[in-house]
Design a protein around this motif. Structure first.
Motif, short mmCIF file in Angstrom:
data_model
loop_
_atom_site.label_atom_id
_atom_site.label_comp_id
_atom_site.label_asym_id
_atom_site.label_seq_id
_atom_site.Cartn_x
_atom_site.Cartn_y
_atom_site.Cartn_z
N UNK A 1 -22.00 20.39 9.08
CA UNK A 1 -23.24 20.64 9.78
C UNK A 1 -23.02 20.94 11.10
N UNK A 2 -23.78 22.14 11.71
CA UNK A 2 -23.56 22.40 13.23
C UNK A 2 -24.64 22.75 14.05
N UNK A 3 -24.77 22.36 15.07
CA UNK A 3 -25.93 22.50 15.91
C UNK A 3 -25.32 22.98 17.35
N UNK A 4 -25.57 24.22 17.57
CA UNK A 4 -24.84 24.96 18.69
C UNK A 4 -25.74 26.00 19.37
N UNK A 5 -25.44 26.37 20.70
CA UNK A 5 -26.05 27.52 21.38
C UNK A 5 -24.89 28.47 21.85
N UNK A 6 -25.31 29.78 21.86
CA UNK A 6 -24.73 30.69 22.43
C UNK A 6 -25.02 31.32 23.51
N UNK B 1 -30.00 30.29 19.45
CA UNK B 1 -29.64 28.87 18.66
C UNK B 1 -29.13 29.11 17.31
N UNK B 2 -28.14 28.25 17.14
CA UNK B 2 -27.42 28.68 15.84
C UNK B 2 -27.34 27.15 15.35
N UNK B 3 -28.10 26.88 14.28
CA UNK B 3 -28.09 25.32 13.44
C UNK B 3 -27.75 25.77 12.21
N UNK B 4 -26.77 24.96 11.61
CA UNK B 4 -26.33 25.28 10.15
C UNK B 4 -26.66 24.08 9.50
N UNK B 5 -27.14 23.81 8.41
CA UNK B 5 -27.02 22.73 7.57
C UNK B 5 -26.22 22.95 6.34
N UNK C 1 -28.46 28.69 7.50
CA UNK C 1 -28.89 28.70 8.95
C UNK C 1 -30.12 28.50 9.10
N UNK C 2 -30.74 28.32 10.39
CA UNK C 2 -32.03 27.74 10.72
C UNK C 2 -32.98 28.91 10.45
N UNK C 3 -32.53 30.38 10.39
CA UNK C 3 -33.50 31.39 10.10
C UNK C 3 -33.48 31.82 8.37
#
Length: 782
Positions: free
Chosen positions: A287-292, A300-304, A350-352
């Motif tokens: 799981x990732x929650x990050x900003x570029x 915003x790049x969130x990945x479950x 990804x969040x999208x």
């Protein structure tokens, strides 16, 4: 001759009466007899393991079962004793912590006898506790003898190391890995260097003692070792010895195992070893929650994470021959065959709504030939020569990321690459003992060439070559209870990947230790050493990772200057042992992976850079208490770490506590043990990382040469193994969590067994270990 002339002179004198002449004749005959019978026996007593003189050895001379003389060796291990040469003399050498040594001398016609060097062997009888024997807390190592209870409660060799609670050593029983001071140790068996895969078949009951050092000497410093673990086994039998062990989980893909077959005949050893480690997890998530953050936008790049496959298989096949040419000369040749394959398919959403799948794999095979020669001369000087040749067959690396939205492929990013490497490594080592001092000198050289072929975005070839030469010297000795060791070396490194770079660097170290009493041991250790850029960090090849990022090296990297200091206070009494240690590490211009933004390409770029500084202050206390109430052992540690780092304009700090504990209960052939640990967080420049929390309950049953074990890993962490990272990057802040759910409540069964027969014999010994650790290919981590 003197008495003959004296007698002739007396008889020639006319004024001397016959009675007086007769009396003088009897006196001269008696004196001559006594003088002829007296003999002076000289020699020097040394430790068998390092040829150092042993002070305080009691030398008893017995004739006709009567003690006729007793002396004690001096600070250099030397002695001189007078005995009656007309009788057979039995000489006994004794010292606490060493096996007694007996020597019988027949009637002598000479007055003086030089016995040369007598070598004492550390006692192989099990002590009532795991504590250092007399003279064992040396400047270069600690001698540890496992007790019967330590052997009894240890299901395998890794369990034995965990039970002995060796200083600065961390044991990962699940993955069969050991680190000393955060680095890999140099493994030896009877002085012969081994891969870590080769020690898996060592059985606790076959261990006579362990010679352990958590401080690498000037000789090991340039190889990146954190310490030395030399396992001294009990004498081999003439004949065949077979050992096997395995551990497997029935609910997931988990296997560790190994087989060893050895044939020993007089001066020769032939052996073959095979070891394997297999993982086939199916519930791996990230799981990732990050900003570029770019100058114009924030993405915003969130990945479950989705449960995915993660696995590897590592196999090692080694063939070897050793010959003890004579008592002081040894030769060996070993063919090593390591094979490795890794295949990961992490998936995430990804969040999208994009479904992302990464296919990452690597396979490699790097055979090596290792030739060794060692000789100890009559004055106890030691020469060792070692040559290793490696040739890596084509290694294949694949890294492909695919994004799919509503069934449509929205992007594919691939990073295929092949690598080849060949190297020649040699070392020459010489040691000389004089008095209580020991001087070591040596030269190490590694010549290697790597060829990497990258296939995307176009075919390109990257050739990297290196010539690394390191010359060193180290002086060790003692002034009373104060022991000292001073080492220094000159390092020359020449690397060329189209741009030639030369580095001339010094690395030096100082160790001081003092034992004010038999229970207390004090030690200071300080070292300065450079860290050179790795070959893959210097590449100029650029690869695309995904829709936002590029990956590349940095040909302009500089070496890092490292300073390390530690203070140790160790106290032991009866069955209690404890260490209090304070360490401080400082790195100037540390090398690390950094991410920034490229305005021209409008992409984020991961590249290696030199930071400004990094430091770590650590306070650690460890203790163990054995044989509590006759059925329990308890050991543990606790500590606090404080980190500081600065990269570009941003400075970061981190402080946190950590601890671990082991409890063992034993009854007859059964042992029940429990282990828990809370890992510490580590700040490495811009990344905070925390390793997995570990818990384990094991039940073992032993009888003679067979051990059966049943274990539950992570019974208190049903989510399994969790690895947490946090990025403090200015351009890419975020958090990630990797979980291996397969490891939660994982039940395993295992066994170890050995069989041997024949007569007692000895094996040849060596102490060099040169392997190629060069890694040149640039790869992304899934």
């Amino acid at each position: 001759m003197i008495m003959k002339l004296f007698f002739q002179y007396i008889c020639s004198q006319p004024l001397v009466s016959v009675d007086m002449k007769f009396g003088l004749l009897l006196f001269s005959l008696l004196f001559s007899s006594l003088a002829y019978g007296q003999e002076t026996i000289r020699g020097m007593v040394c430790d068998e393991t390092d040829s150092a003189g042993v002070m305080g050895v009691v030398v008893d001379c017995t004739a006709d079962s009567v003690l006729v003389a007793r002396v004690v060796t001096d600070g250099k291990g030397k002695f001189a004793v007078t005995a009656d040469g007309r009788k057979t003399t039995l000489i006994k050498f004794t010292h606490v912590g060493y096996a007694p040594y007996f020597l019988s001398l027949p009637v002598q016609k000479k007055q003086d006898i030089d016995l040369g060097v007598i070598y004492l062997k550390p006692a192989d009888t099990a002590l009532g506790e795991v504590t250092v024997v007399a003279n064992a807390n040396r400047i270069d190592r600690t001698l540890v003898i496992p007790s019967k209870q330590d052997v009894r409660v240890s299901e395998d060799f890794y369990g034995l190391l965990l039970t002995m609670n060796l200083r600065n050593m961390k044991v990962d029983v699940l993955n069969k890995k050991v680190t000393v001071g955060g680095k890999r140790p140099l493994w030896k068996i009877n002085g012969i260097p081994k891969d870590e895969s080769e020690i898996a078949t060592v059985r606790p009951q076959n261990v006579e003692r362990i010679e352990y050092s958590d401080l690498p000497s000037a000789r090991e410093a340039d190889r990146g070792y954190g310490g030395v673990v030399n396992i001294i086994l009990k004498k081999q039998d003439n004949g065949v010895m077979i050992a096997a062990n395995a551990m497997t989980a029935f609910t997931t893909g988990y296997v560790n195992g190994g087989v060893q077959a050895l044939y020993h005949k007089d001066k020769n050893d032939f052996y073959v070893t095979y070891s394997t480690s297999y993982r086939g997890y199916r519930k791996w998530t990230k799981d990732e929650n990050s900003l570029f953050i770019s100058p114009v936008d924030t993405i915003v790049r969130n990945a479950t994470g989705v449960e995915s496959r993660f696995g590897y298989i590592s196999q090692n096949i080694n063939l070897g021959f050793m010959r003890a040419i004579d008592a002081r000369t040894a030769f060996s040749i070993t063919l090593r065959n390591p094979l490795y394959y890794q295949h990961n398919i992490p998936k995430s959403i990804l969040q999208n709504g994009v479904n992302r799948e990464t296919n990452s794999s690597y396979r490699g095979y790097t055979p090596a030939v290792d030739v060794f020669f060692g000789k100890t001369f009559s004055n106890n000087d030691r020469l060792e020569l070692n040559v290793v040749g490696t040739y890596s067959l084509k290694g294949k690396s694949l890294y492909t990321t695919t994004d799919v939205l509503n069934g449509q492929n929205t992007g594919t990013y691939t990073m295929p690459a092949d690598t080849k490497r060949r190297s020649l490594i040699w070392e020459a080592f010489y040691s000389h003992n004089f008095g209580q001092m020991r001087l070591m000198v040596g030269v190490q050289n590694t010549m290697g060439k790597s060829t990497n072929t990258y296939y995307n975005p176009s075919v390109s070839r990257d050739e990297l070559s290196e010539n690394n030469t390191y010359a060193y010297t180290q002086l060790s000795g003692a002034l009373g209870k104060l022991q000292y060791s001073l080492g220094t070396g000159l390092k020359y490194n020449n690397m060329d990947n189209g741009q030639r770079r030369e580095y001339w660097r010094n690395q030096s170290q100082l160790t001081l230790s003092y034992s004010p009493s038999k229970n207390l041991f004090l030690r200071y250790y300080g070292v300065y050493y450079p860290t050179m850029p790795s070959l893959f960090a210097l590449t100029s090849v650029v690869q695309r990772i995904d829709d936002l990022q590029l990956l590349t090296g940095n040909p302009t990297l500089r070496s890092t200057q490292n300073f390390y200091n530690s203070m140790l206070v160790s106290y032991s009494r009866n069955k209690f042992n404890s260490d209090l240690q304070v360490t401080y590490r400082y790195a100037d211009r540390p090398i690390f992976m950094h991410i920034d933004y490229d305005n021209g390409q409008q992409l984020f770029v991961q590249r290696y850079i030199n930071g400004i500084y990094g430091s770590q202050l650590n306070l650690n206390y460890s203790a163990s208490l054995k044989e509590i109430f006759g059925f329990m052992n308890v050991s543990g540690e606790c500590g606090y770490s404080y980190f500081r780092s600065k990269a570009e304009t941003l400075a970061h700090t981190l402080g946190n506590f950590y601890w671990s504990m082991t409890v063992q209960l034993y009854y007859k052939q059964f042992t029940l043990s429990a282990y828990m640990m809370q890992p510490r967080k580590v700040l490495d420049n811009e990344i905070i990382s925390r390793d997995e929390k570990v818990s384990r309950i094991t039940l073992a049953w032993k009888k003679q040469n067979l051990t059966l074990t049943a274990a539950v890993f992570n019974p208190f962490t049903p989510q399994g193994s969790n690895y947490i990272d946090q990025s403090l990057s200015k351009y890419n802040p975020g958090k990630s969590k990797v979980a291996i759910h397969d490891n939660g409540n994982m039940f395993t069964l295992g066994f170890s067994w050995n069989f041997s027969f024949g007569n007692k014999g000895n094996s040849s010994r060596r102490s060099l270990n040169n392997t190629d650790s060069g890694n040149s290919i640039l790869r992304a981590n899934p």
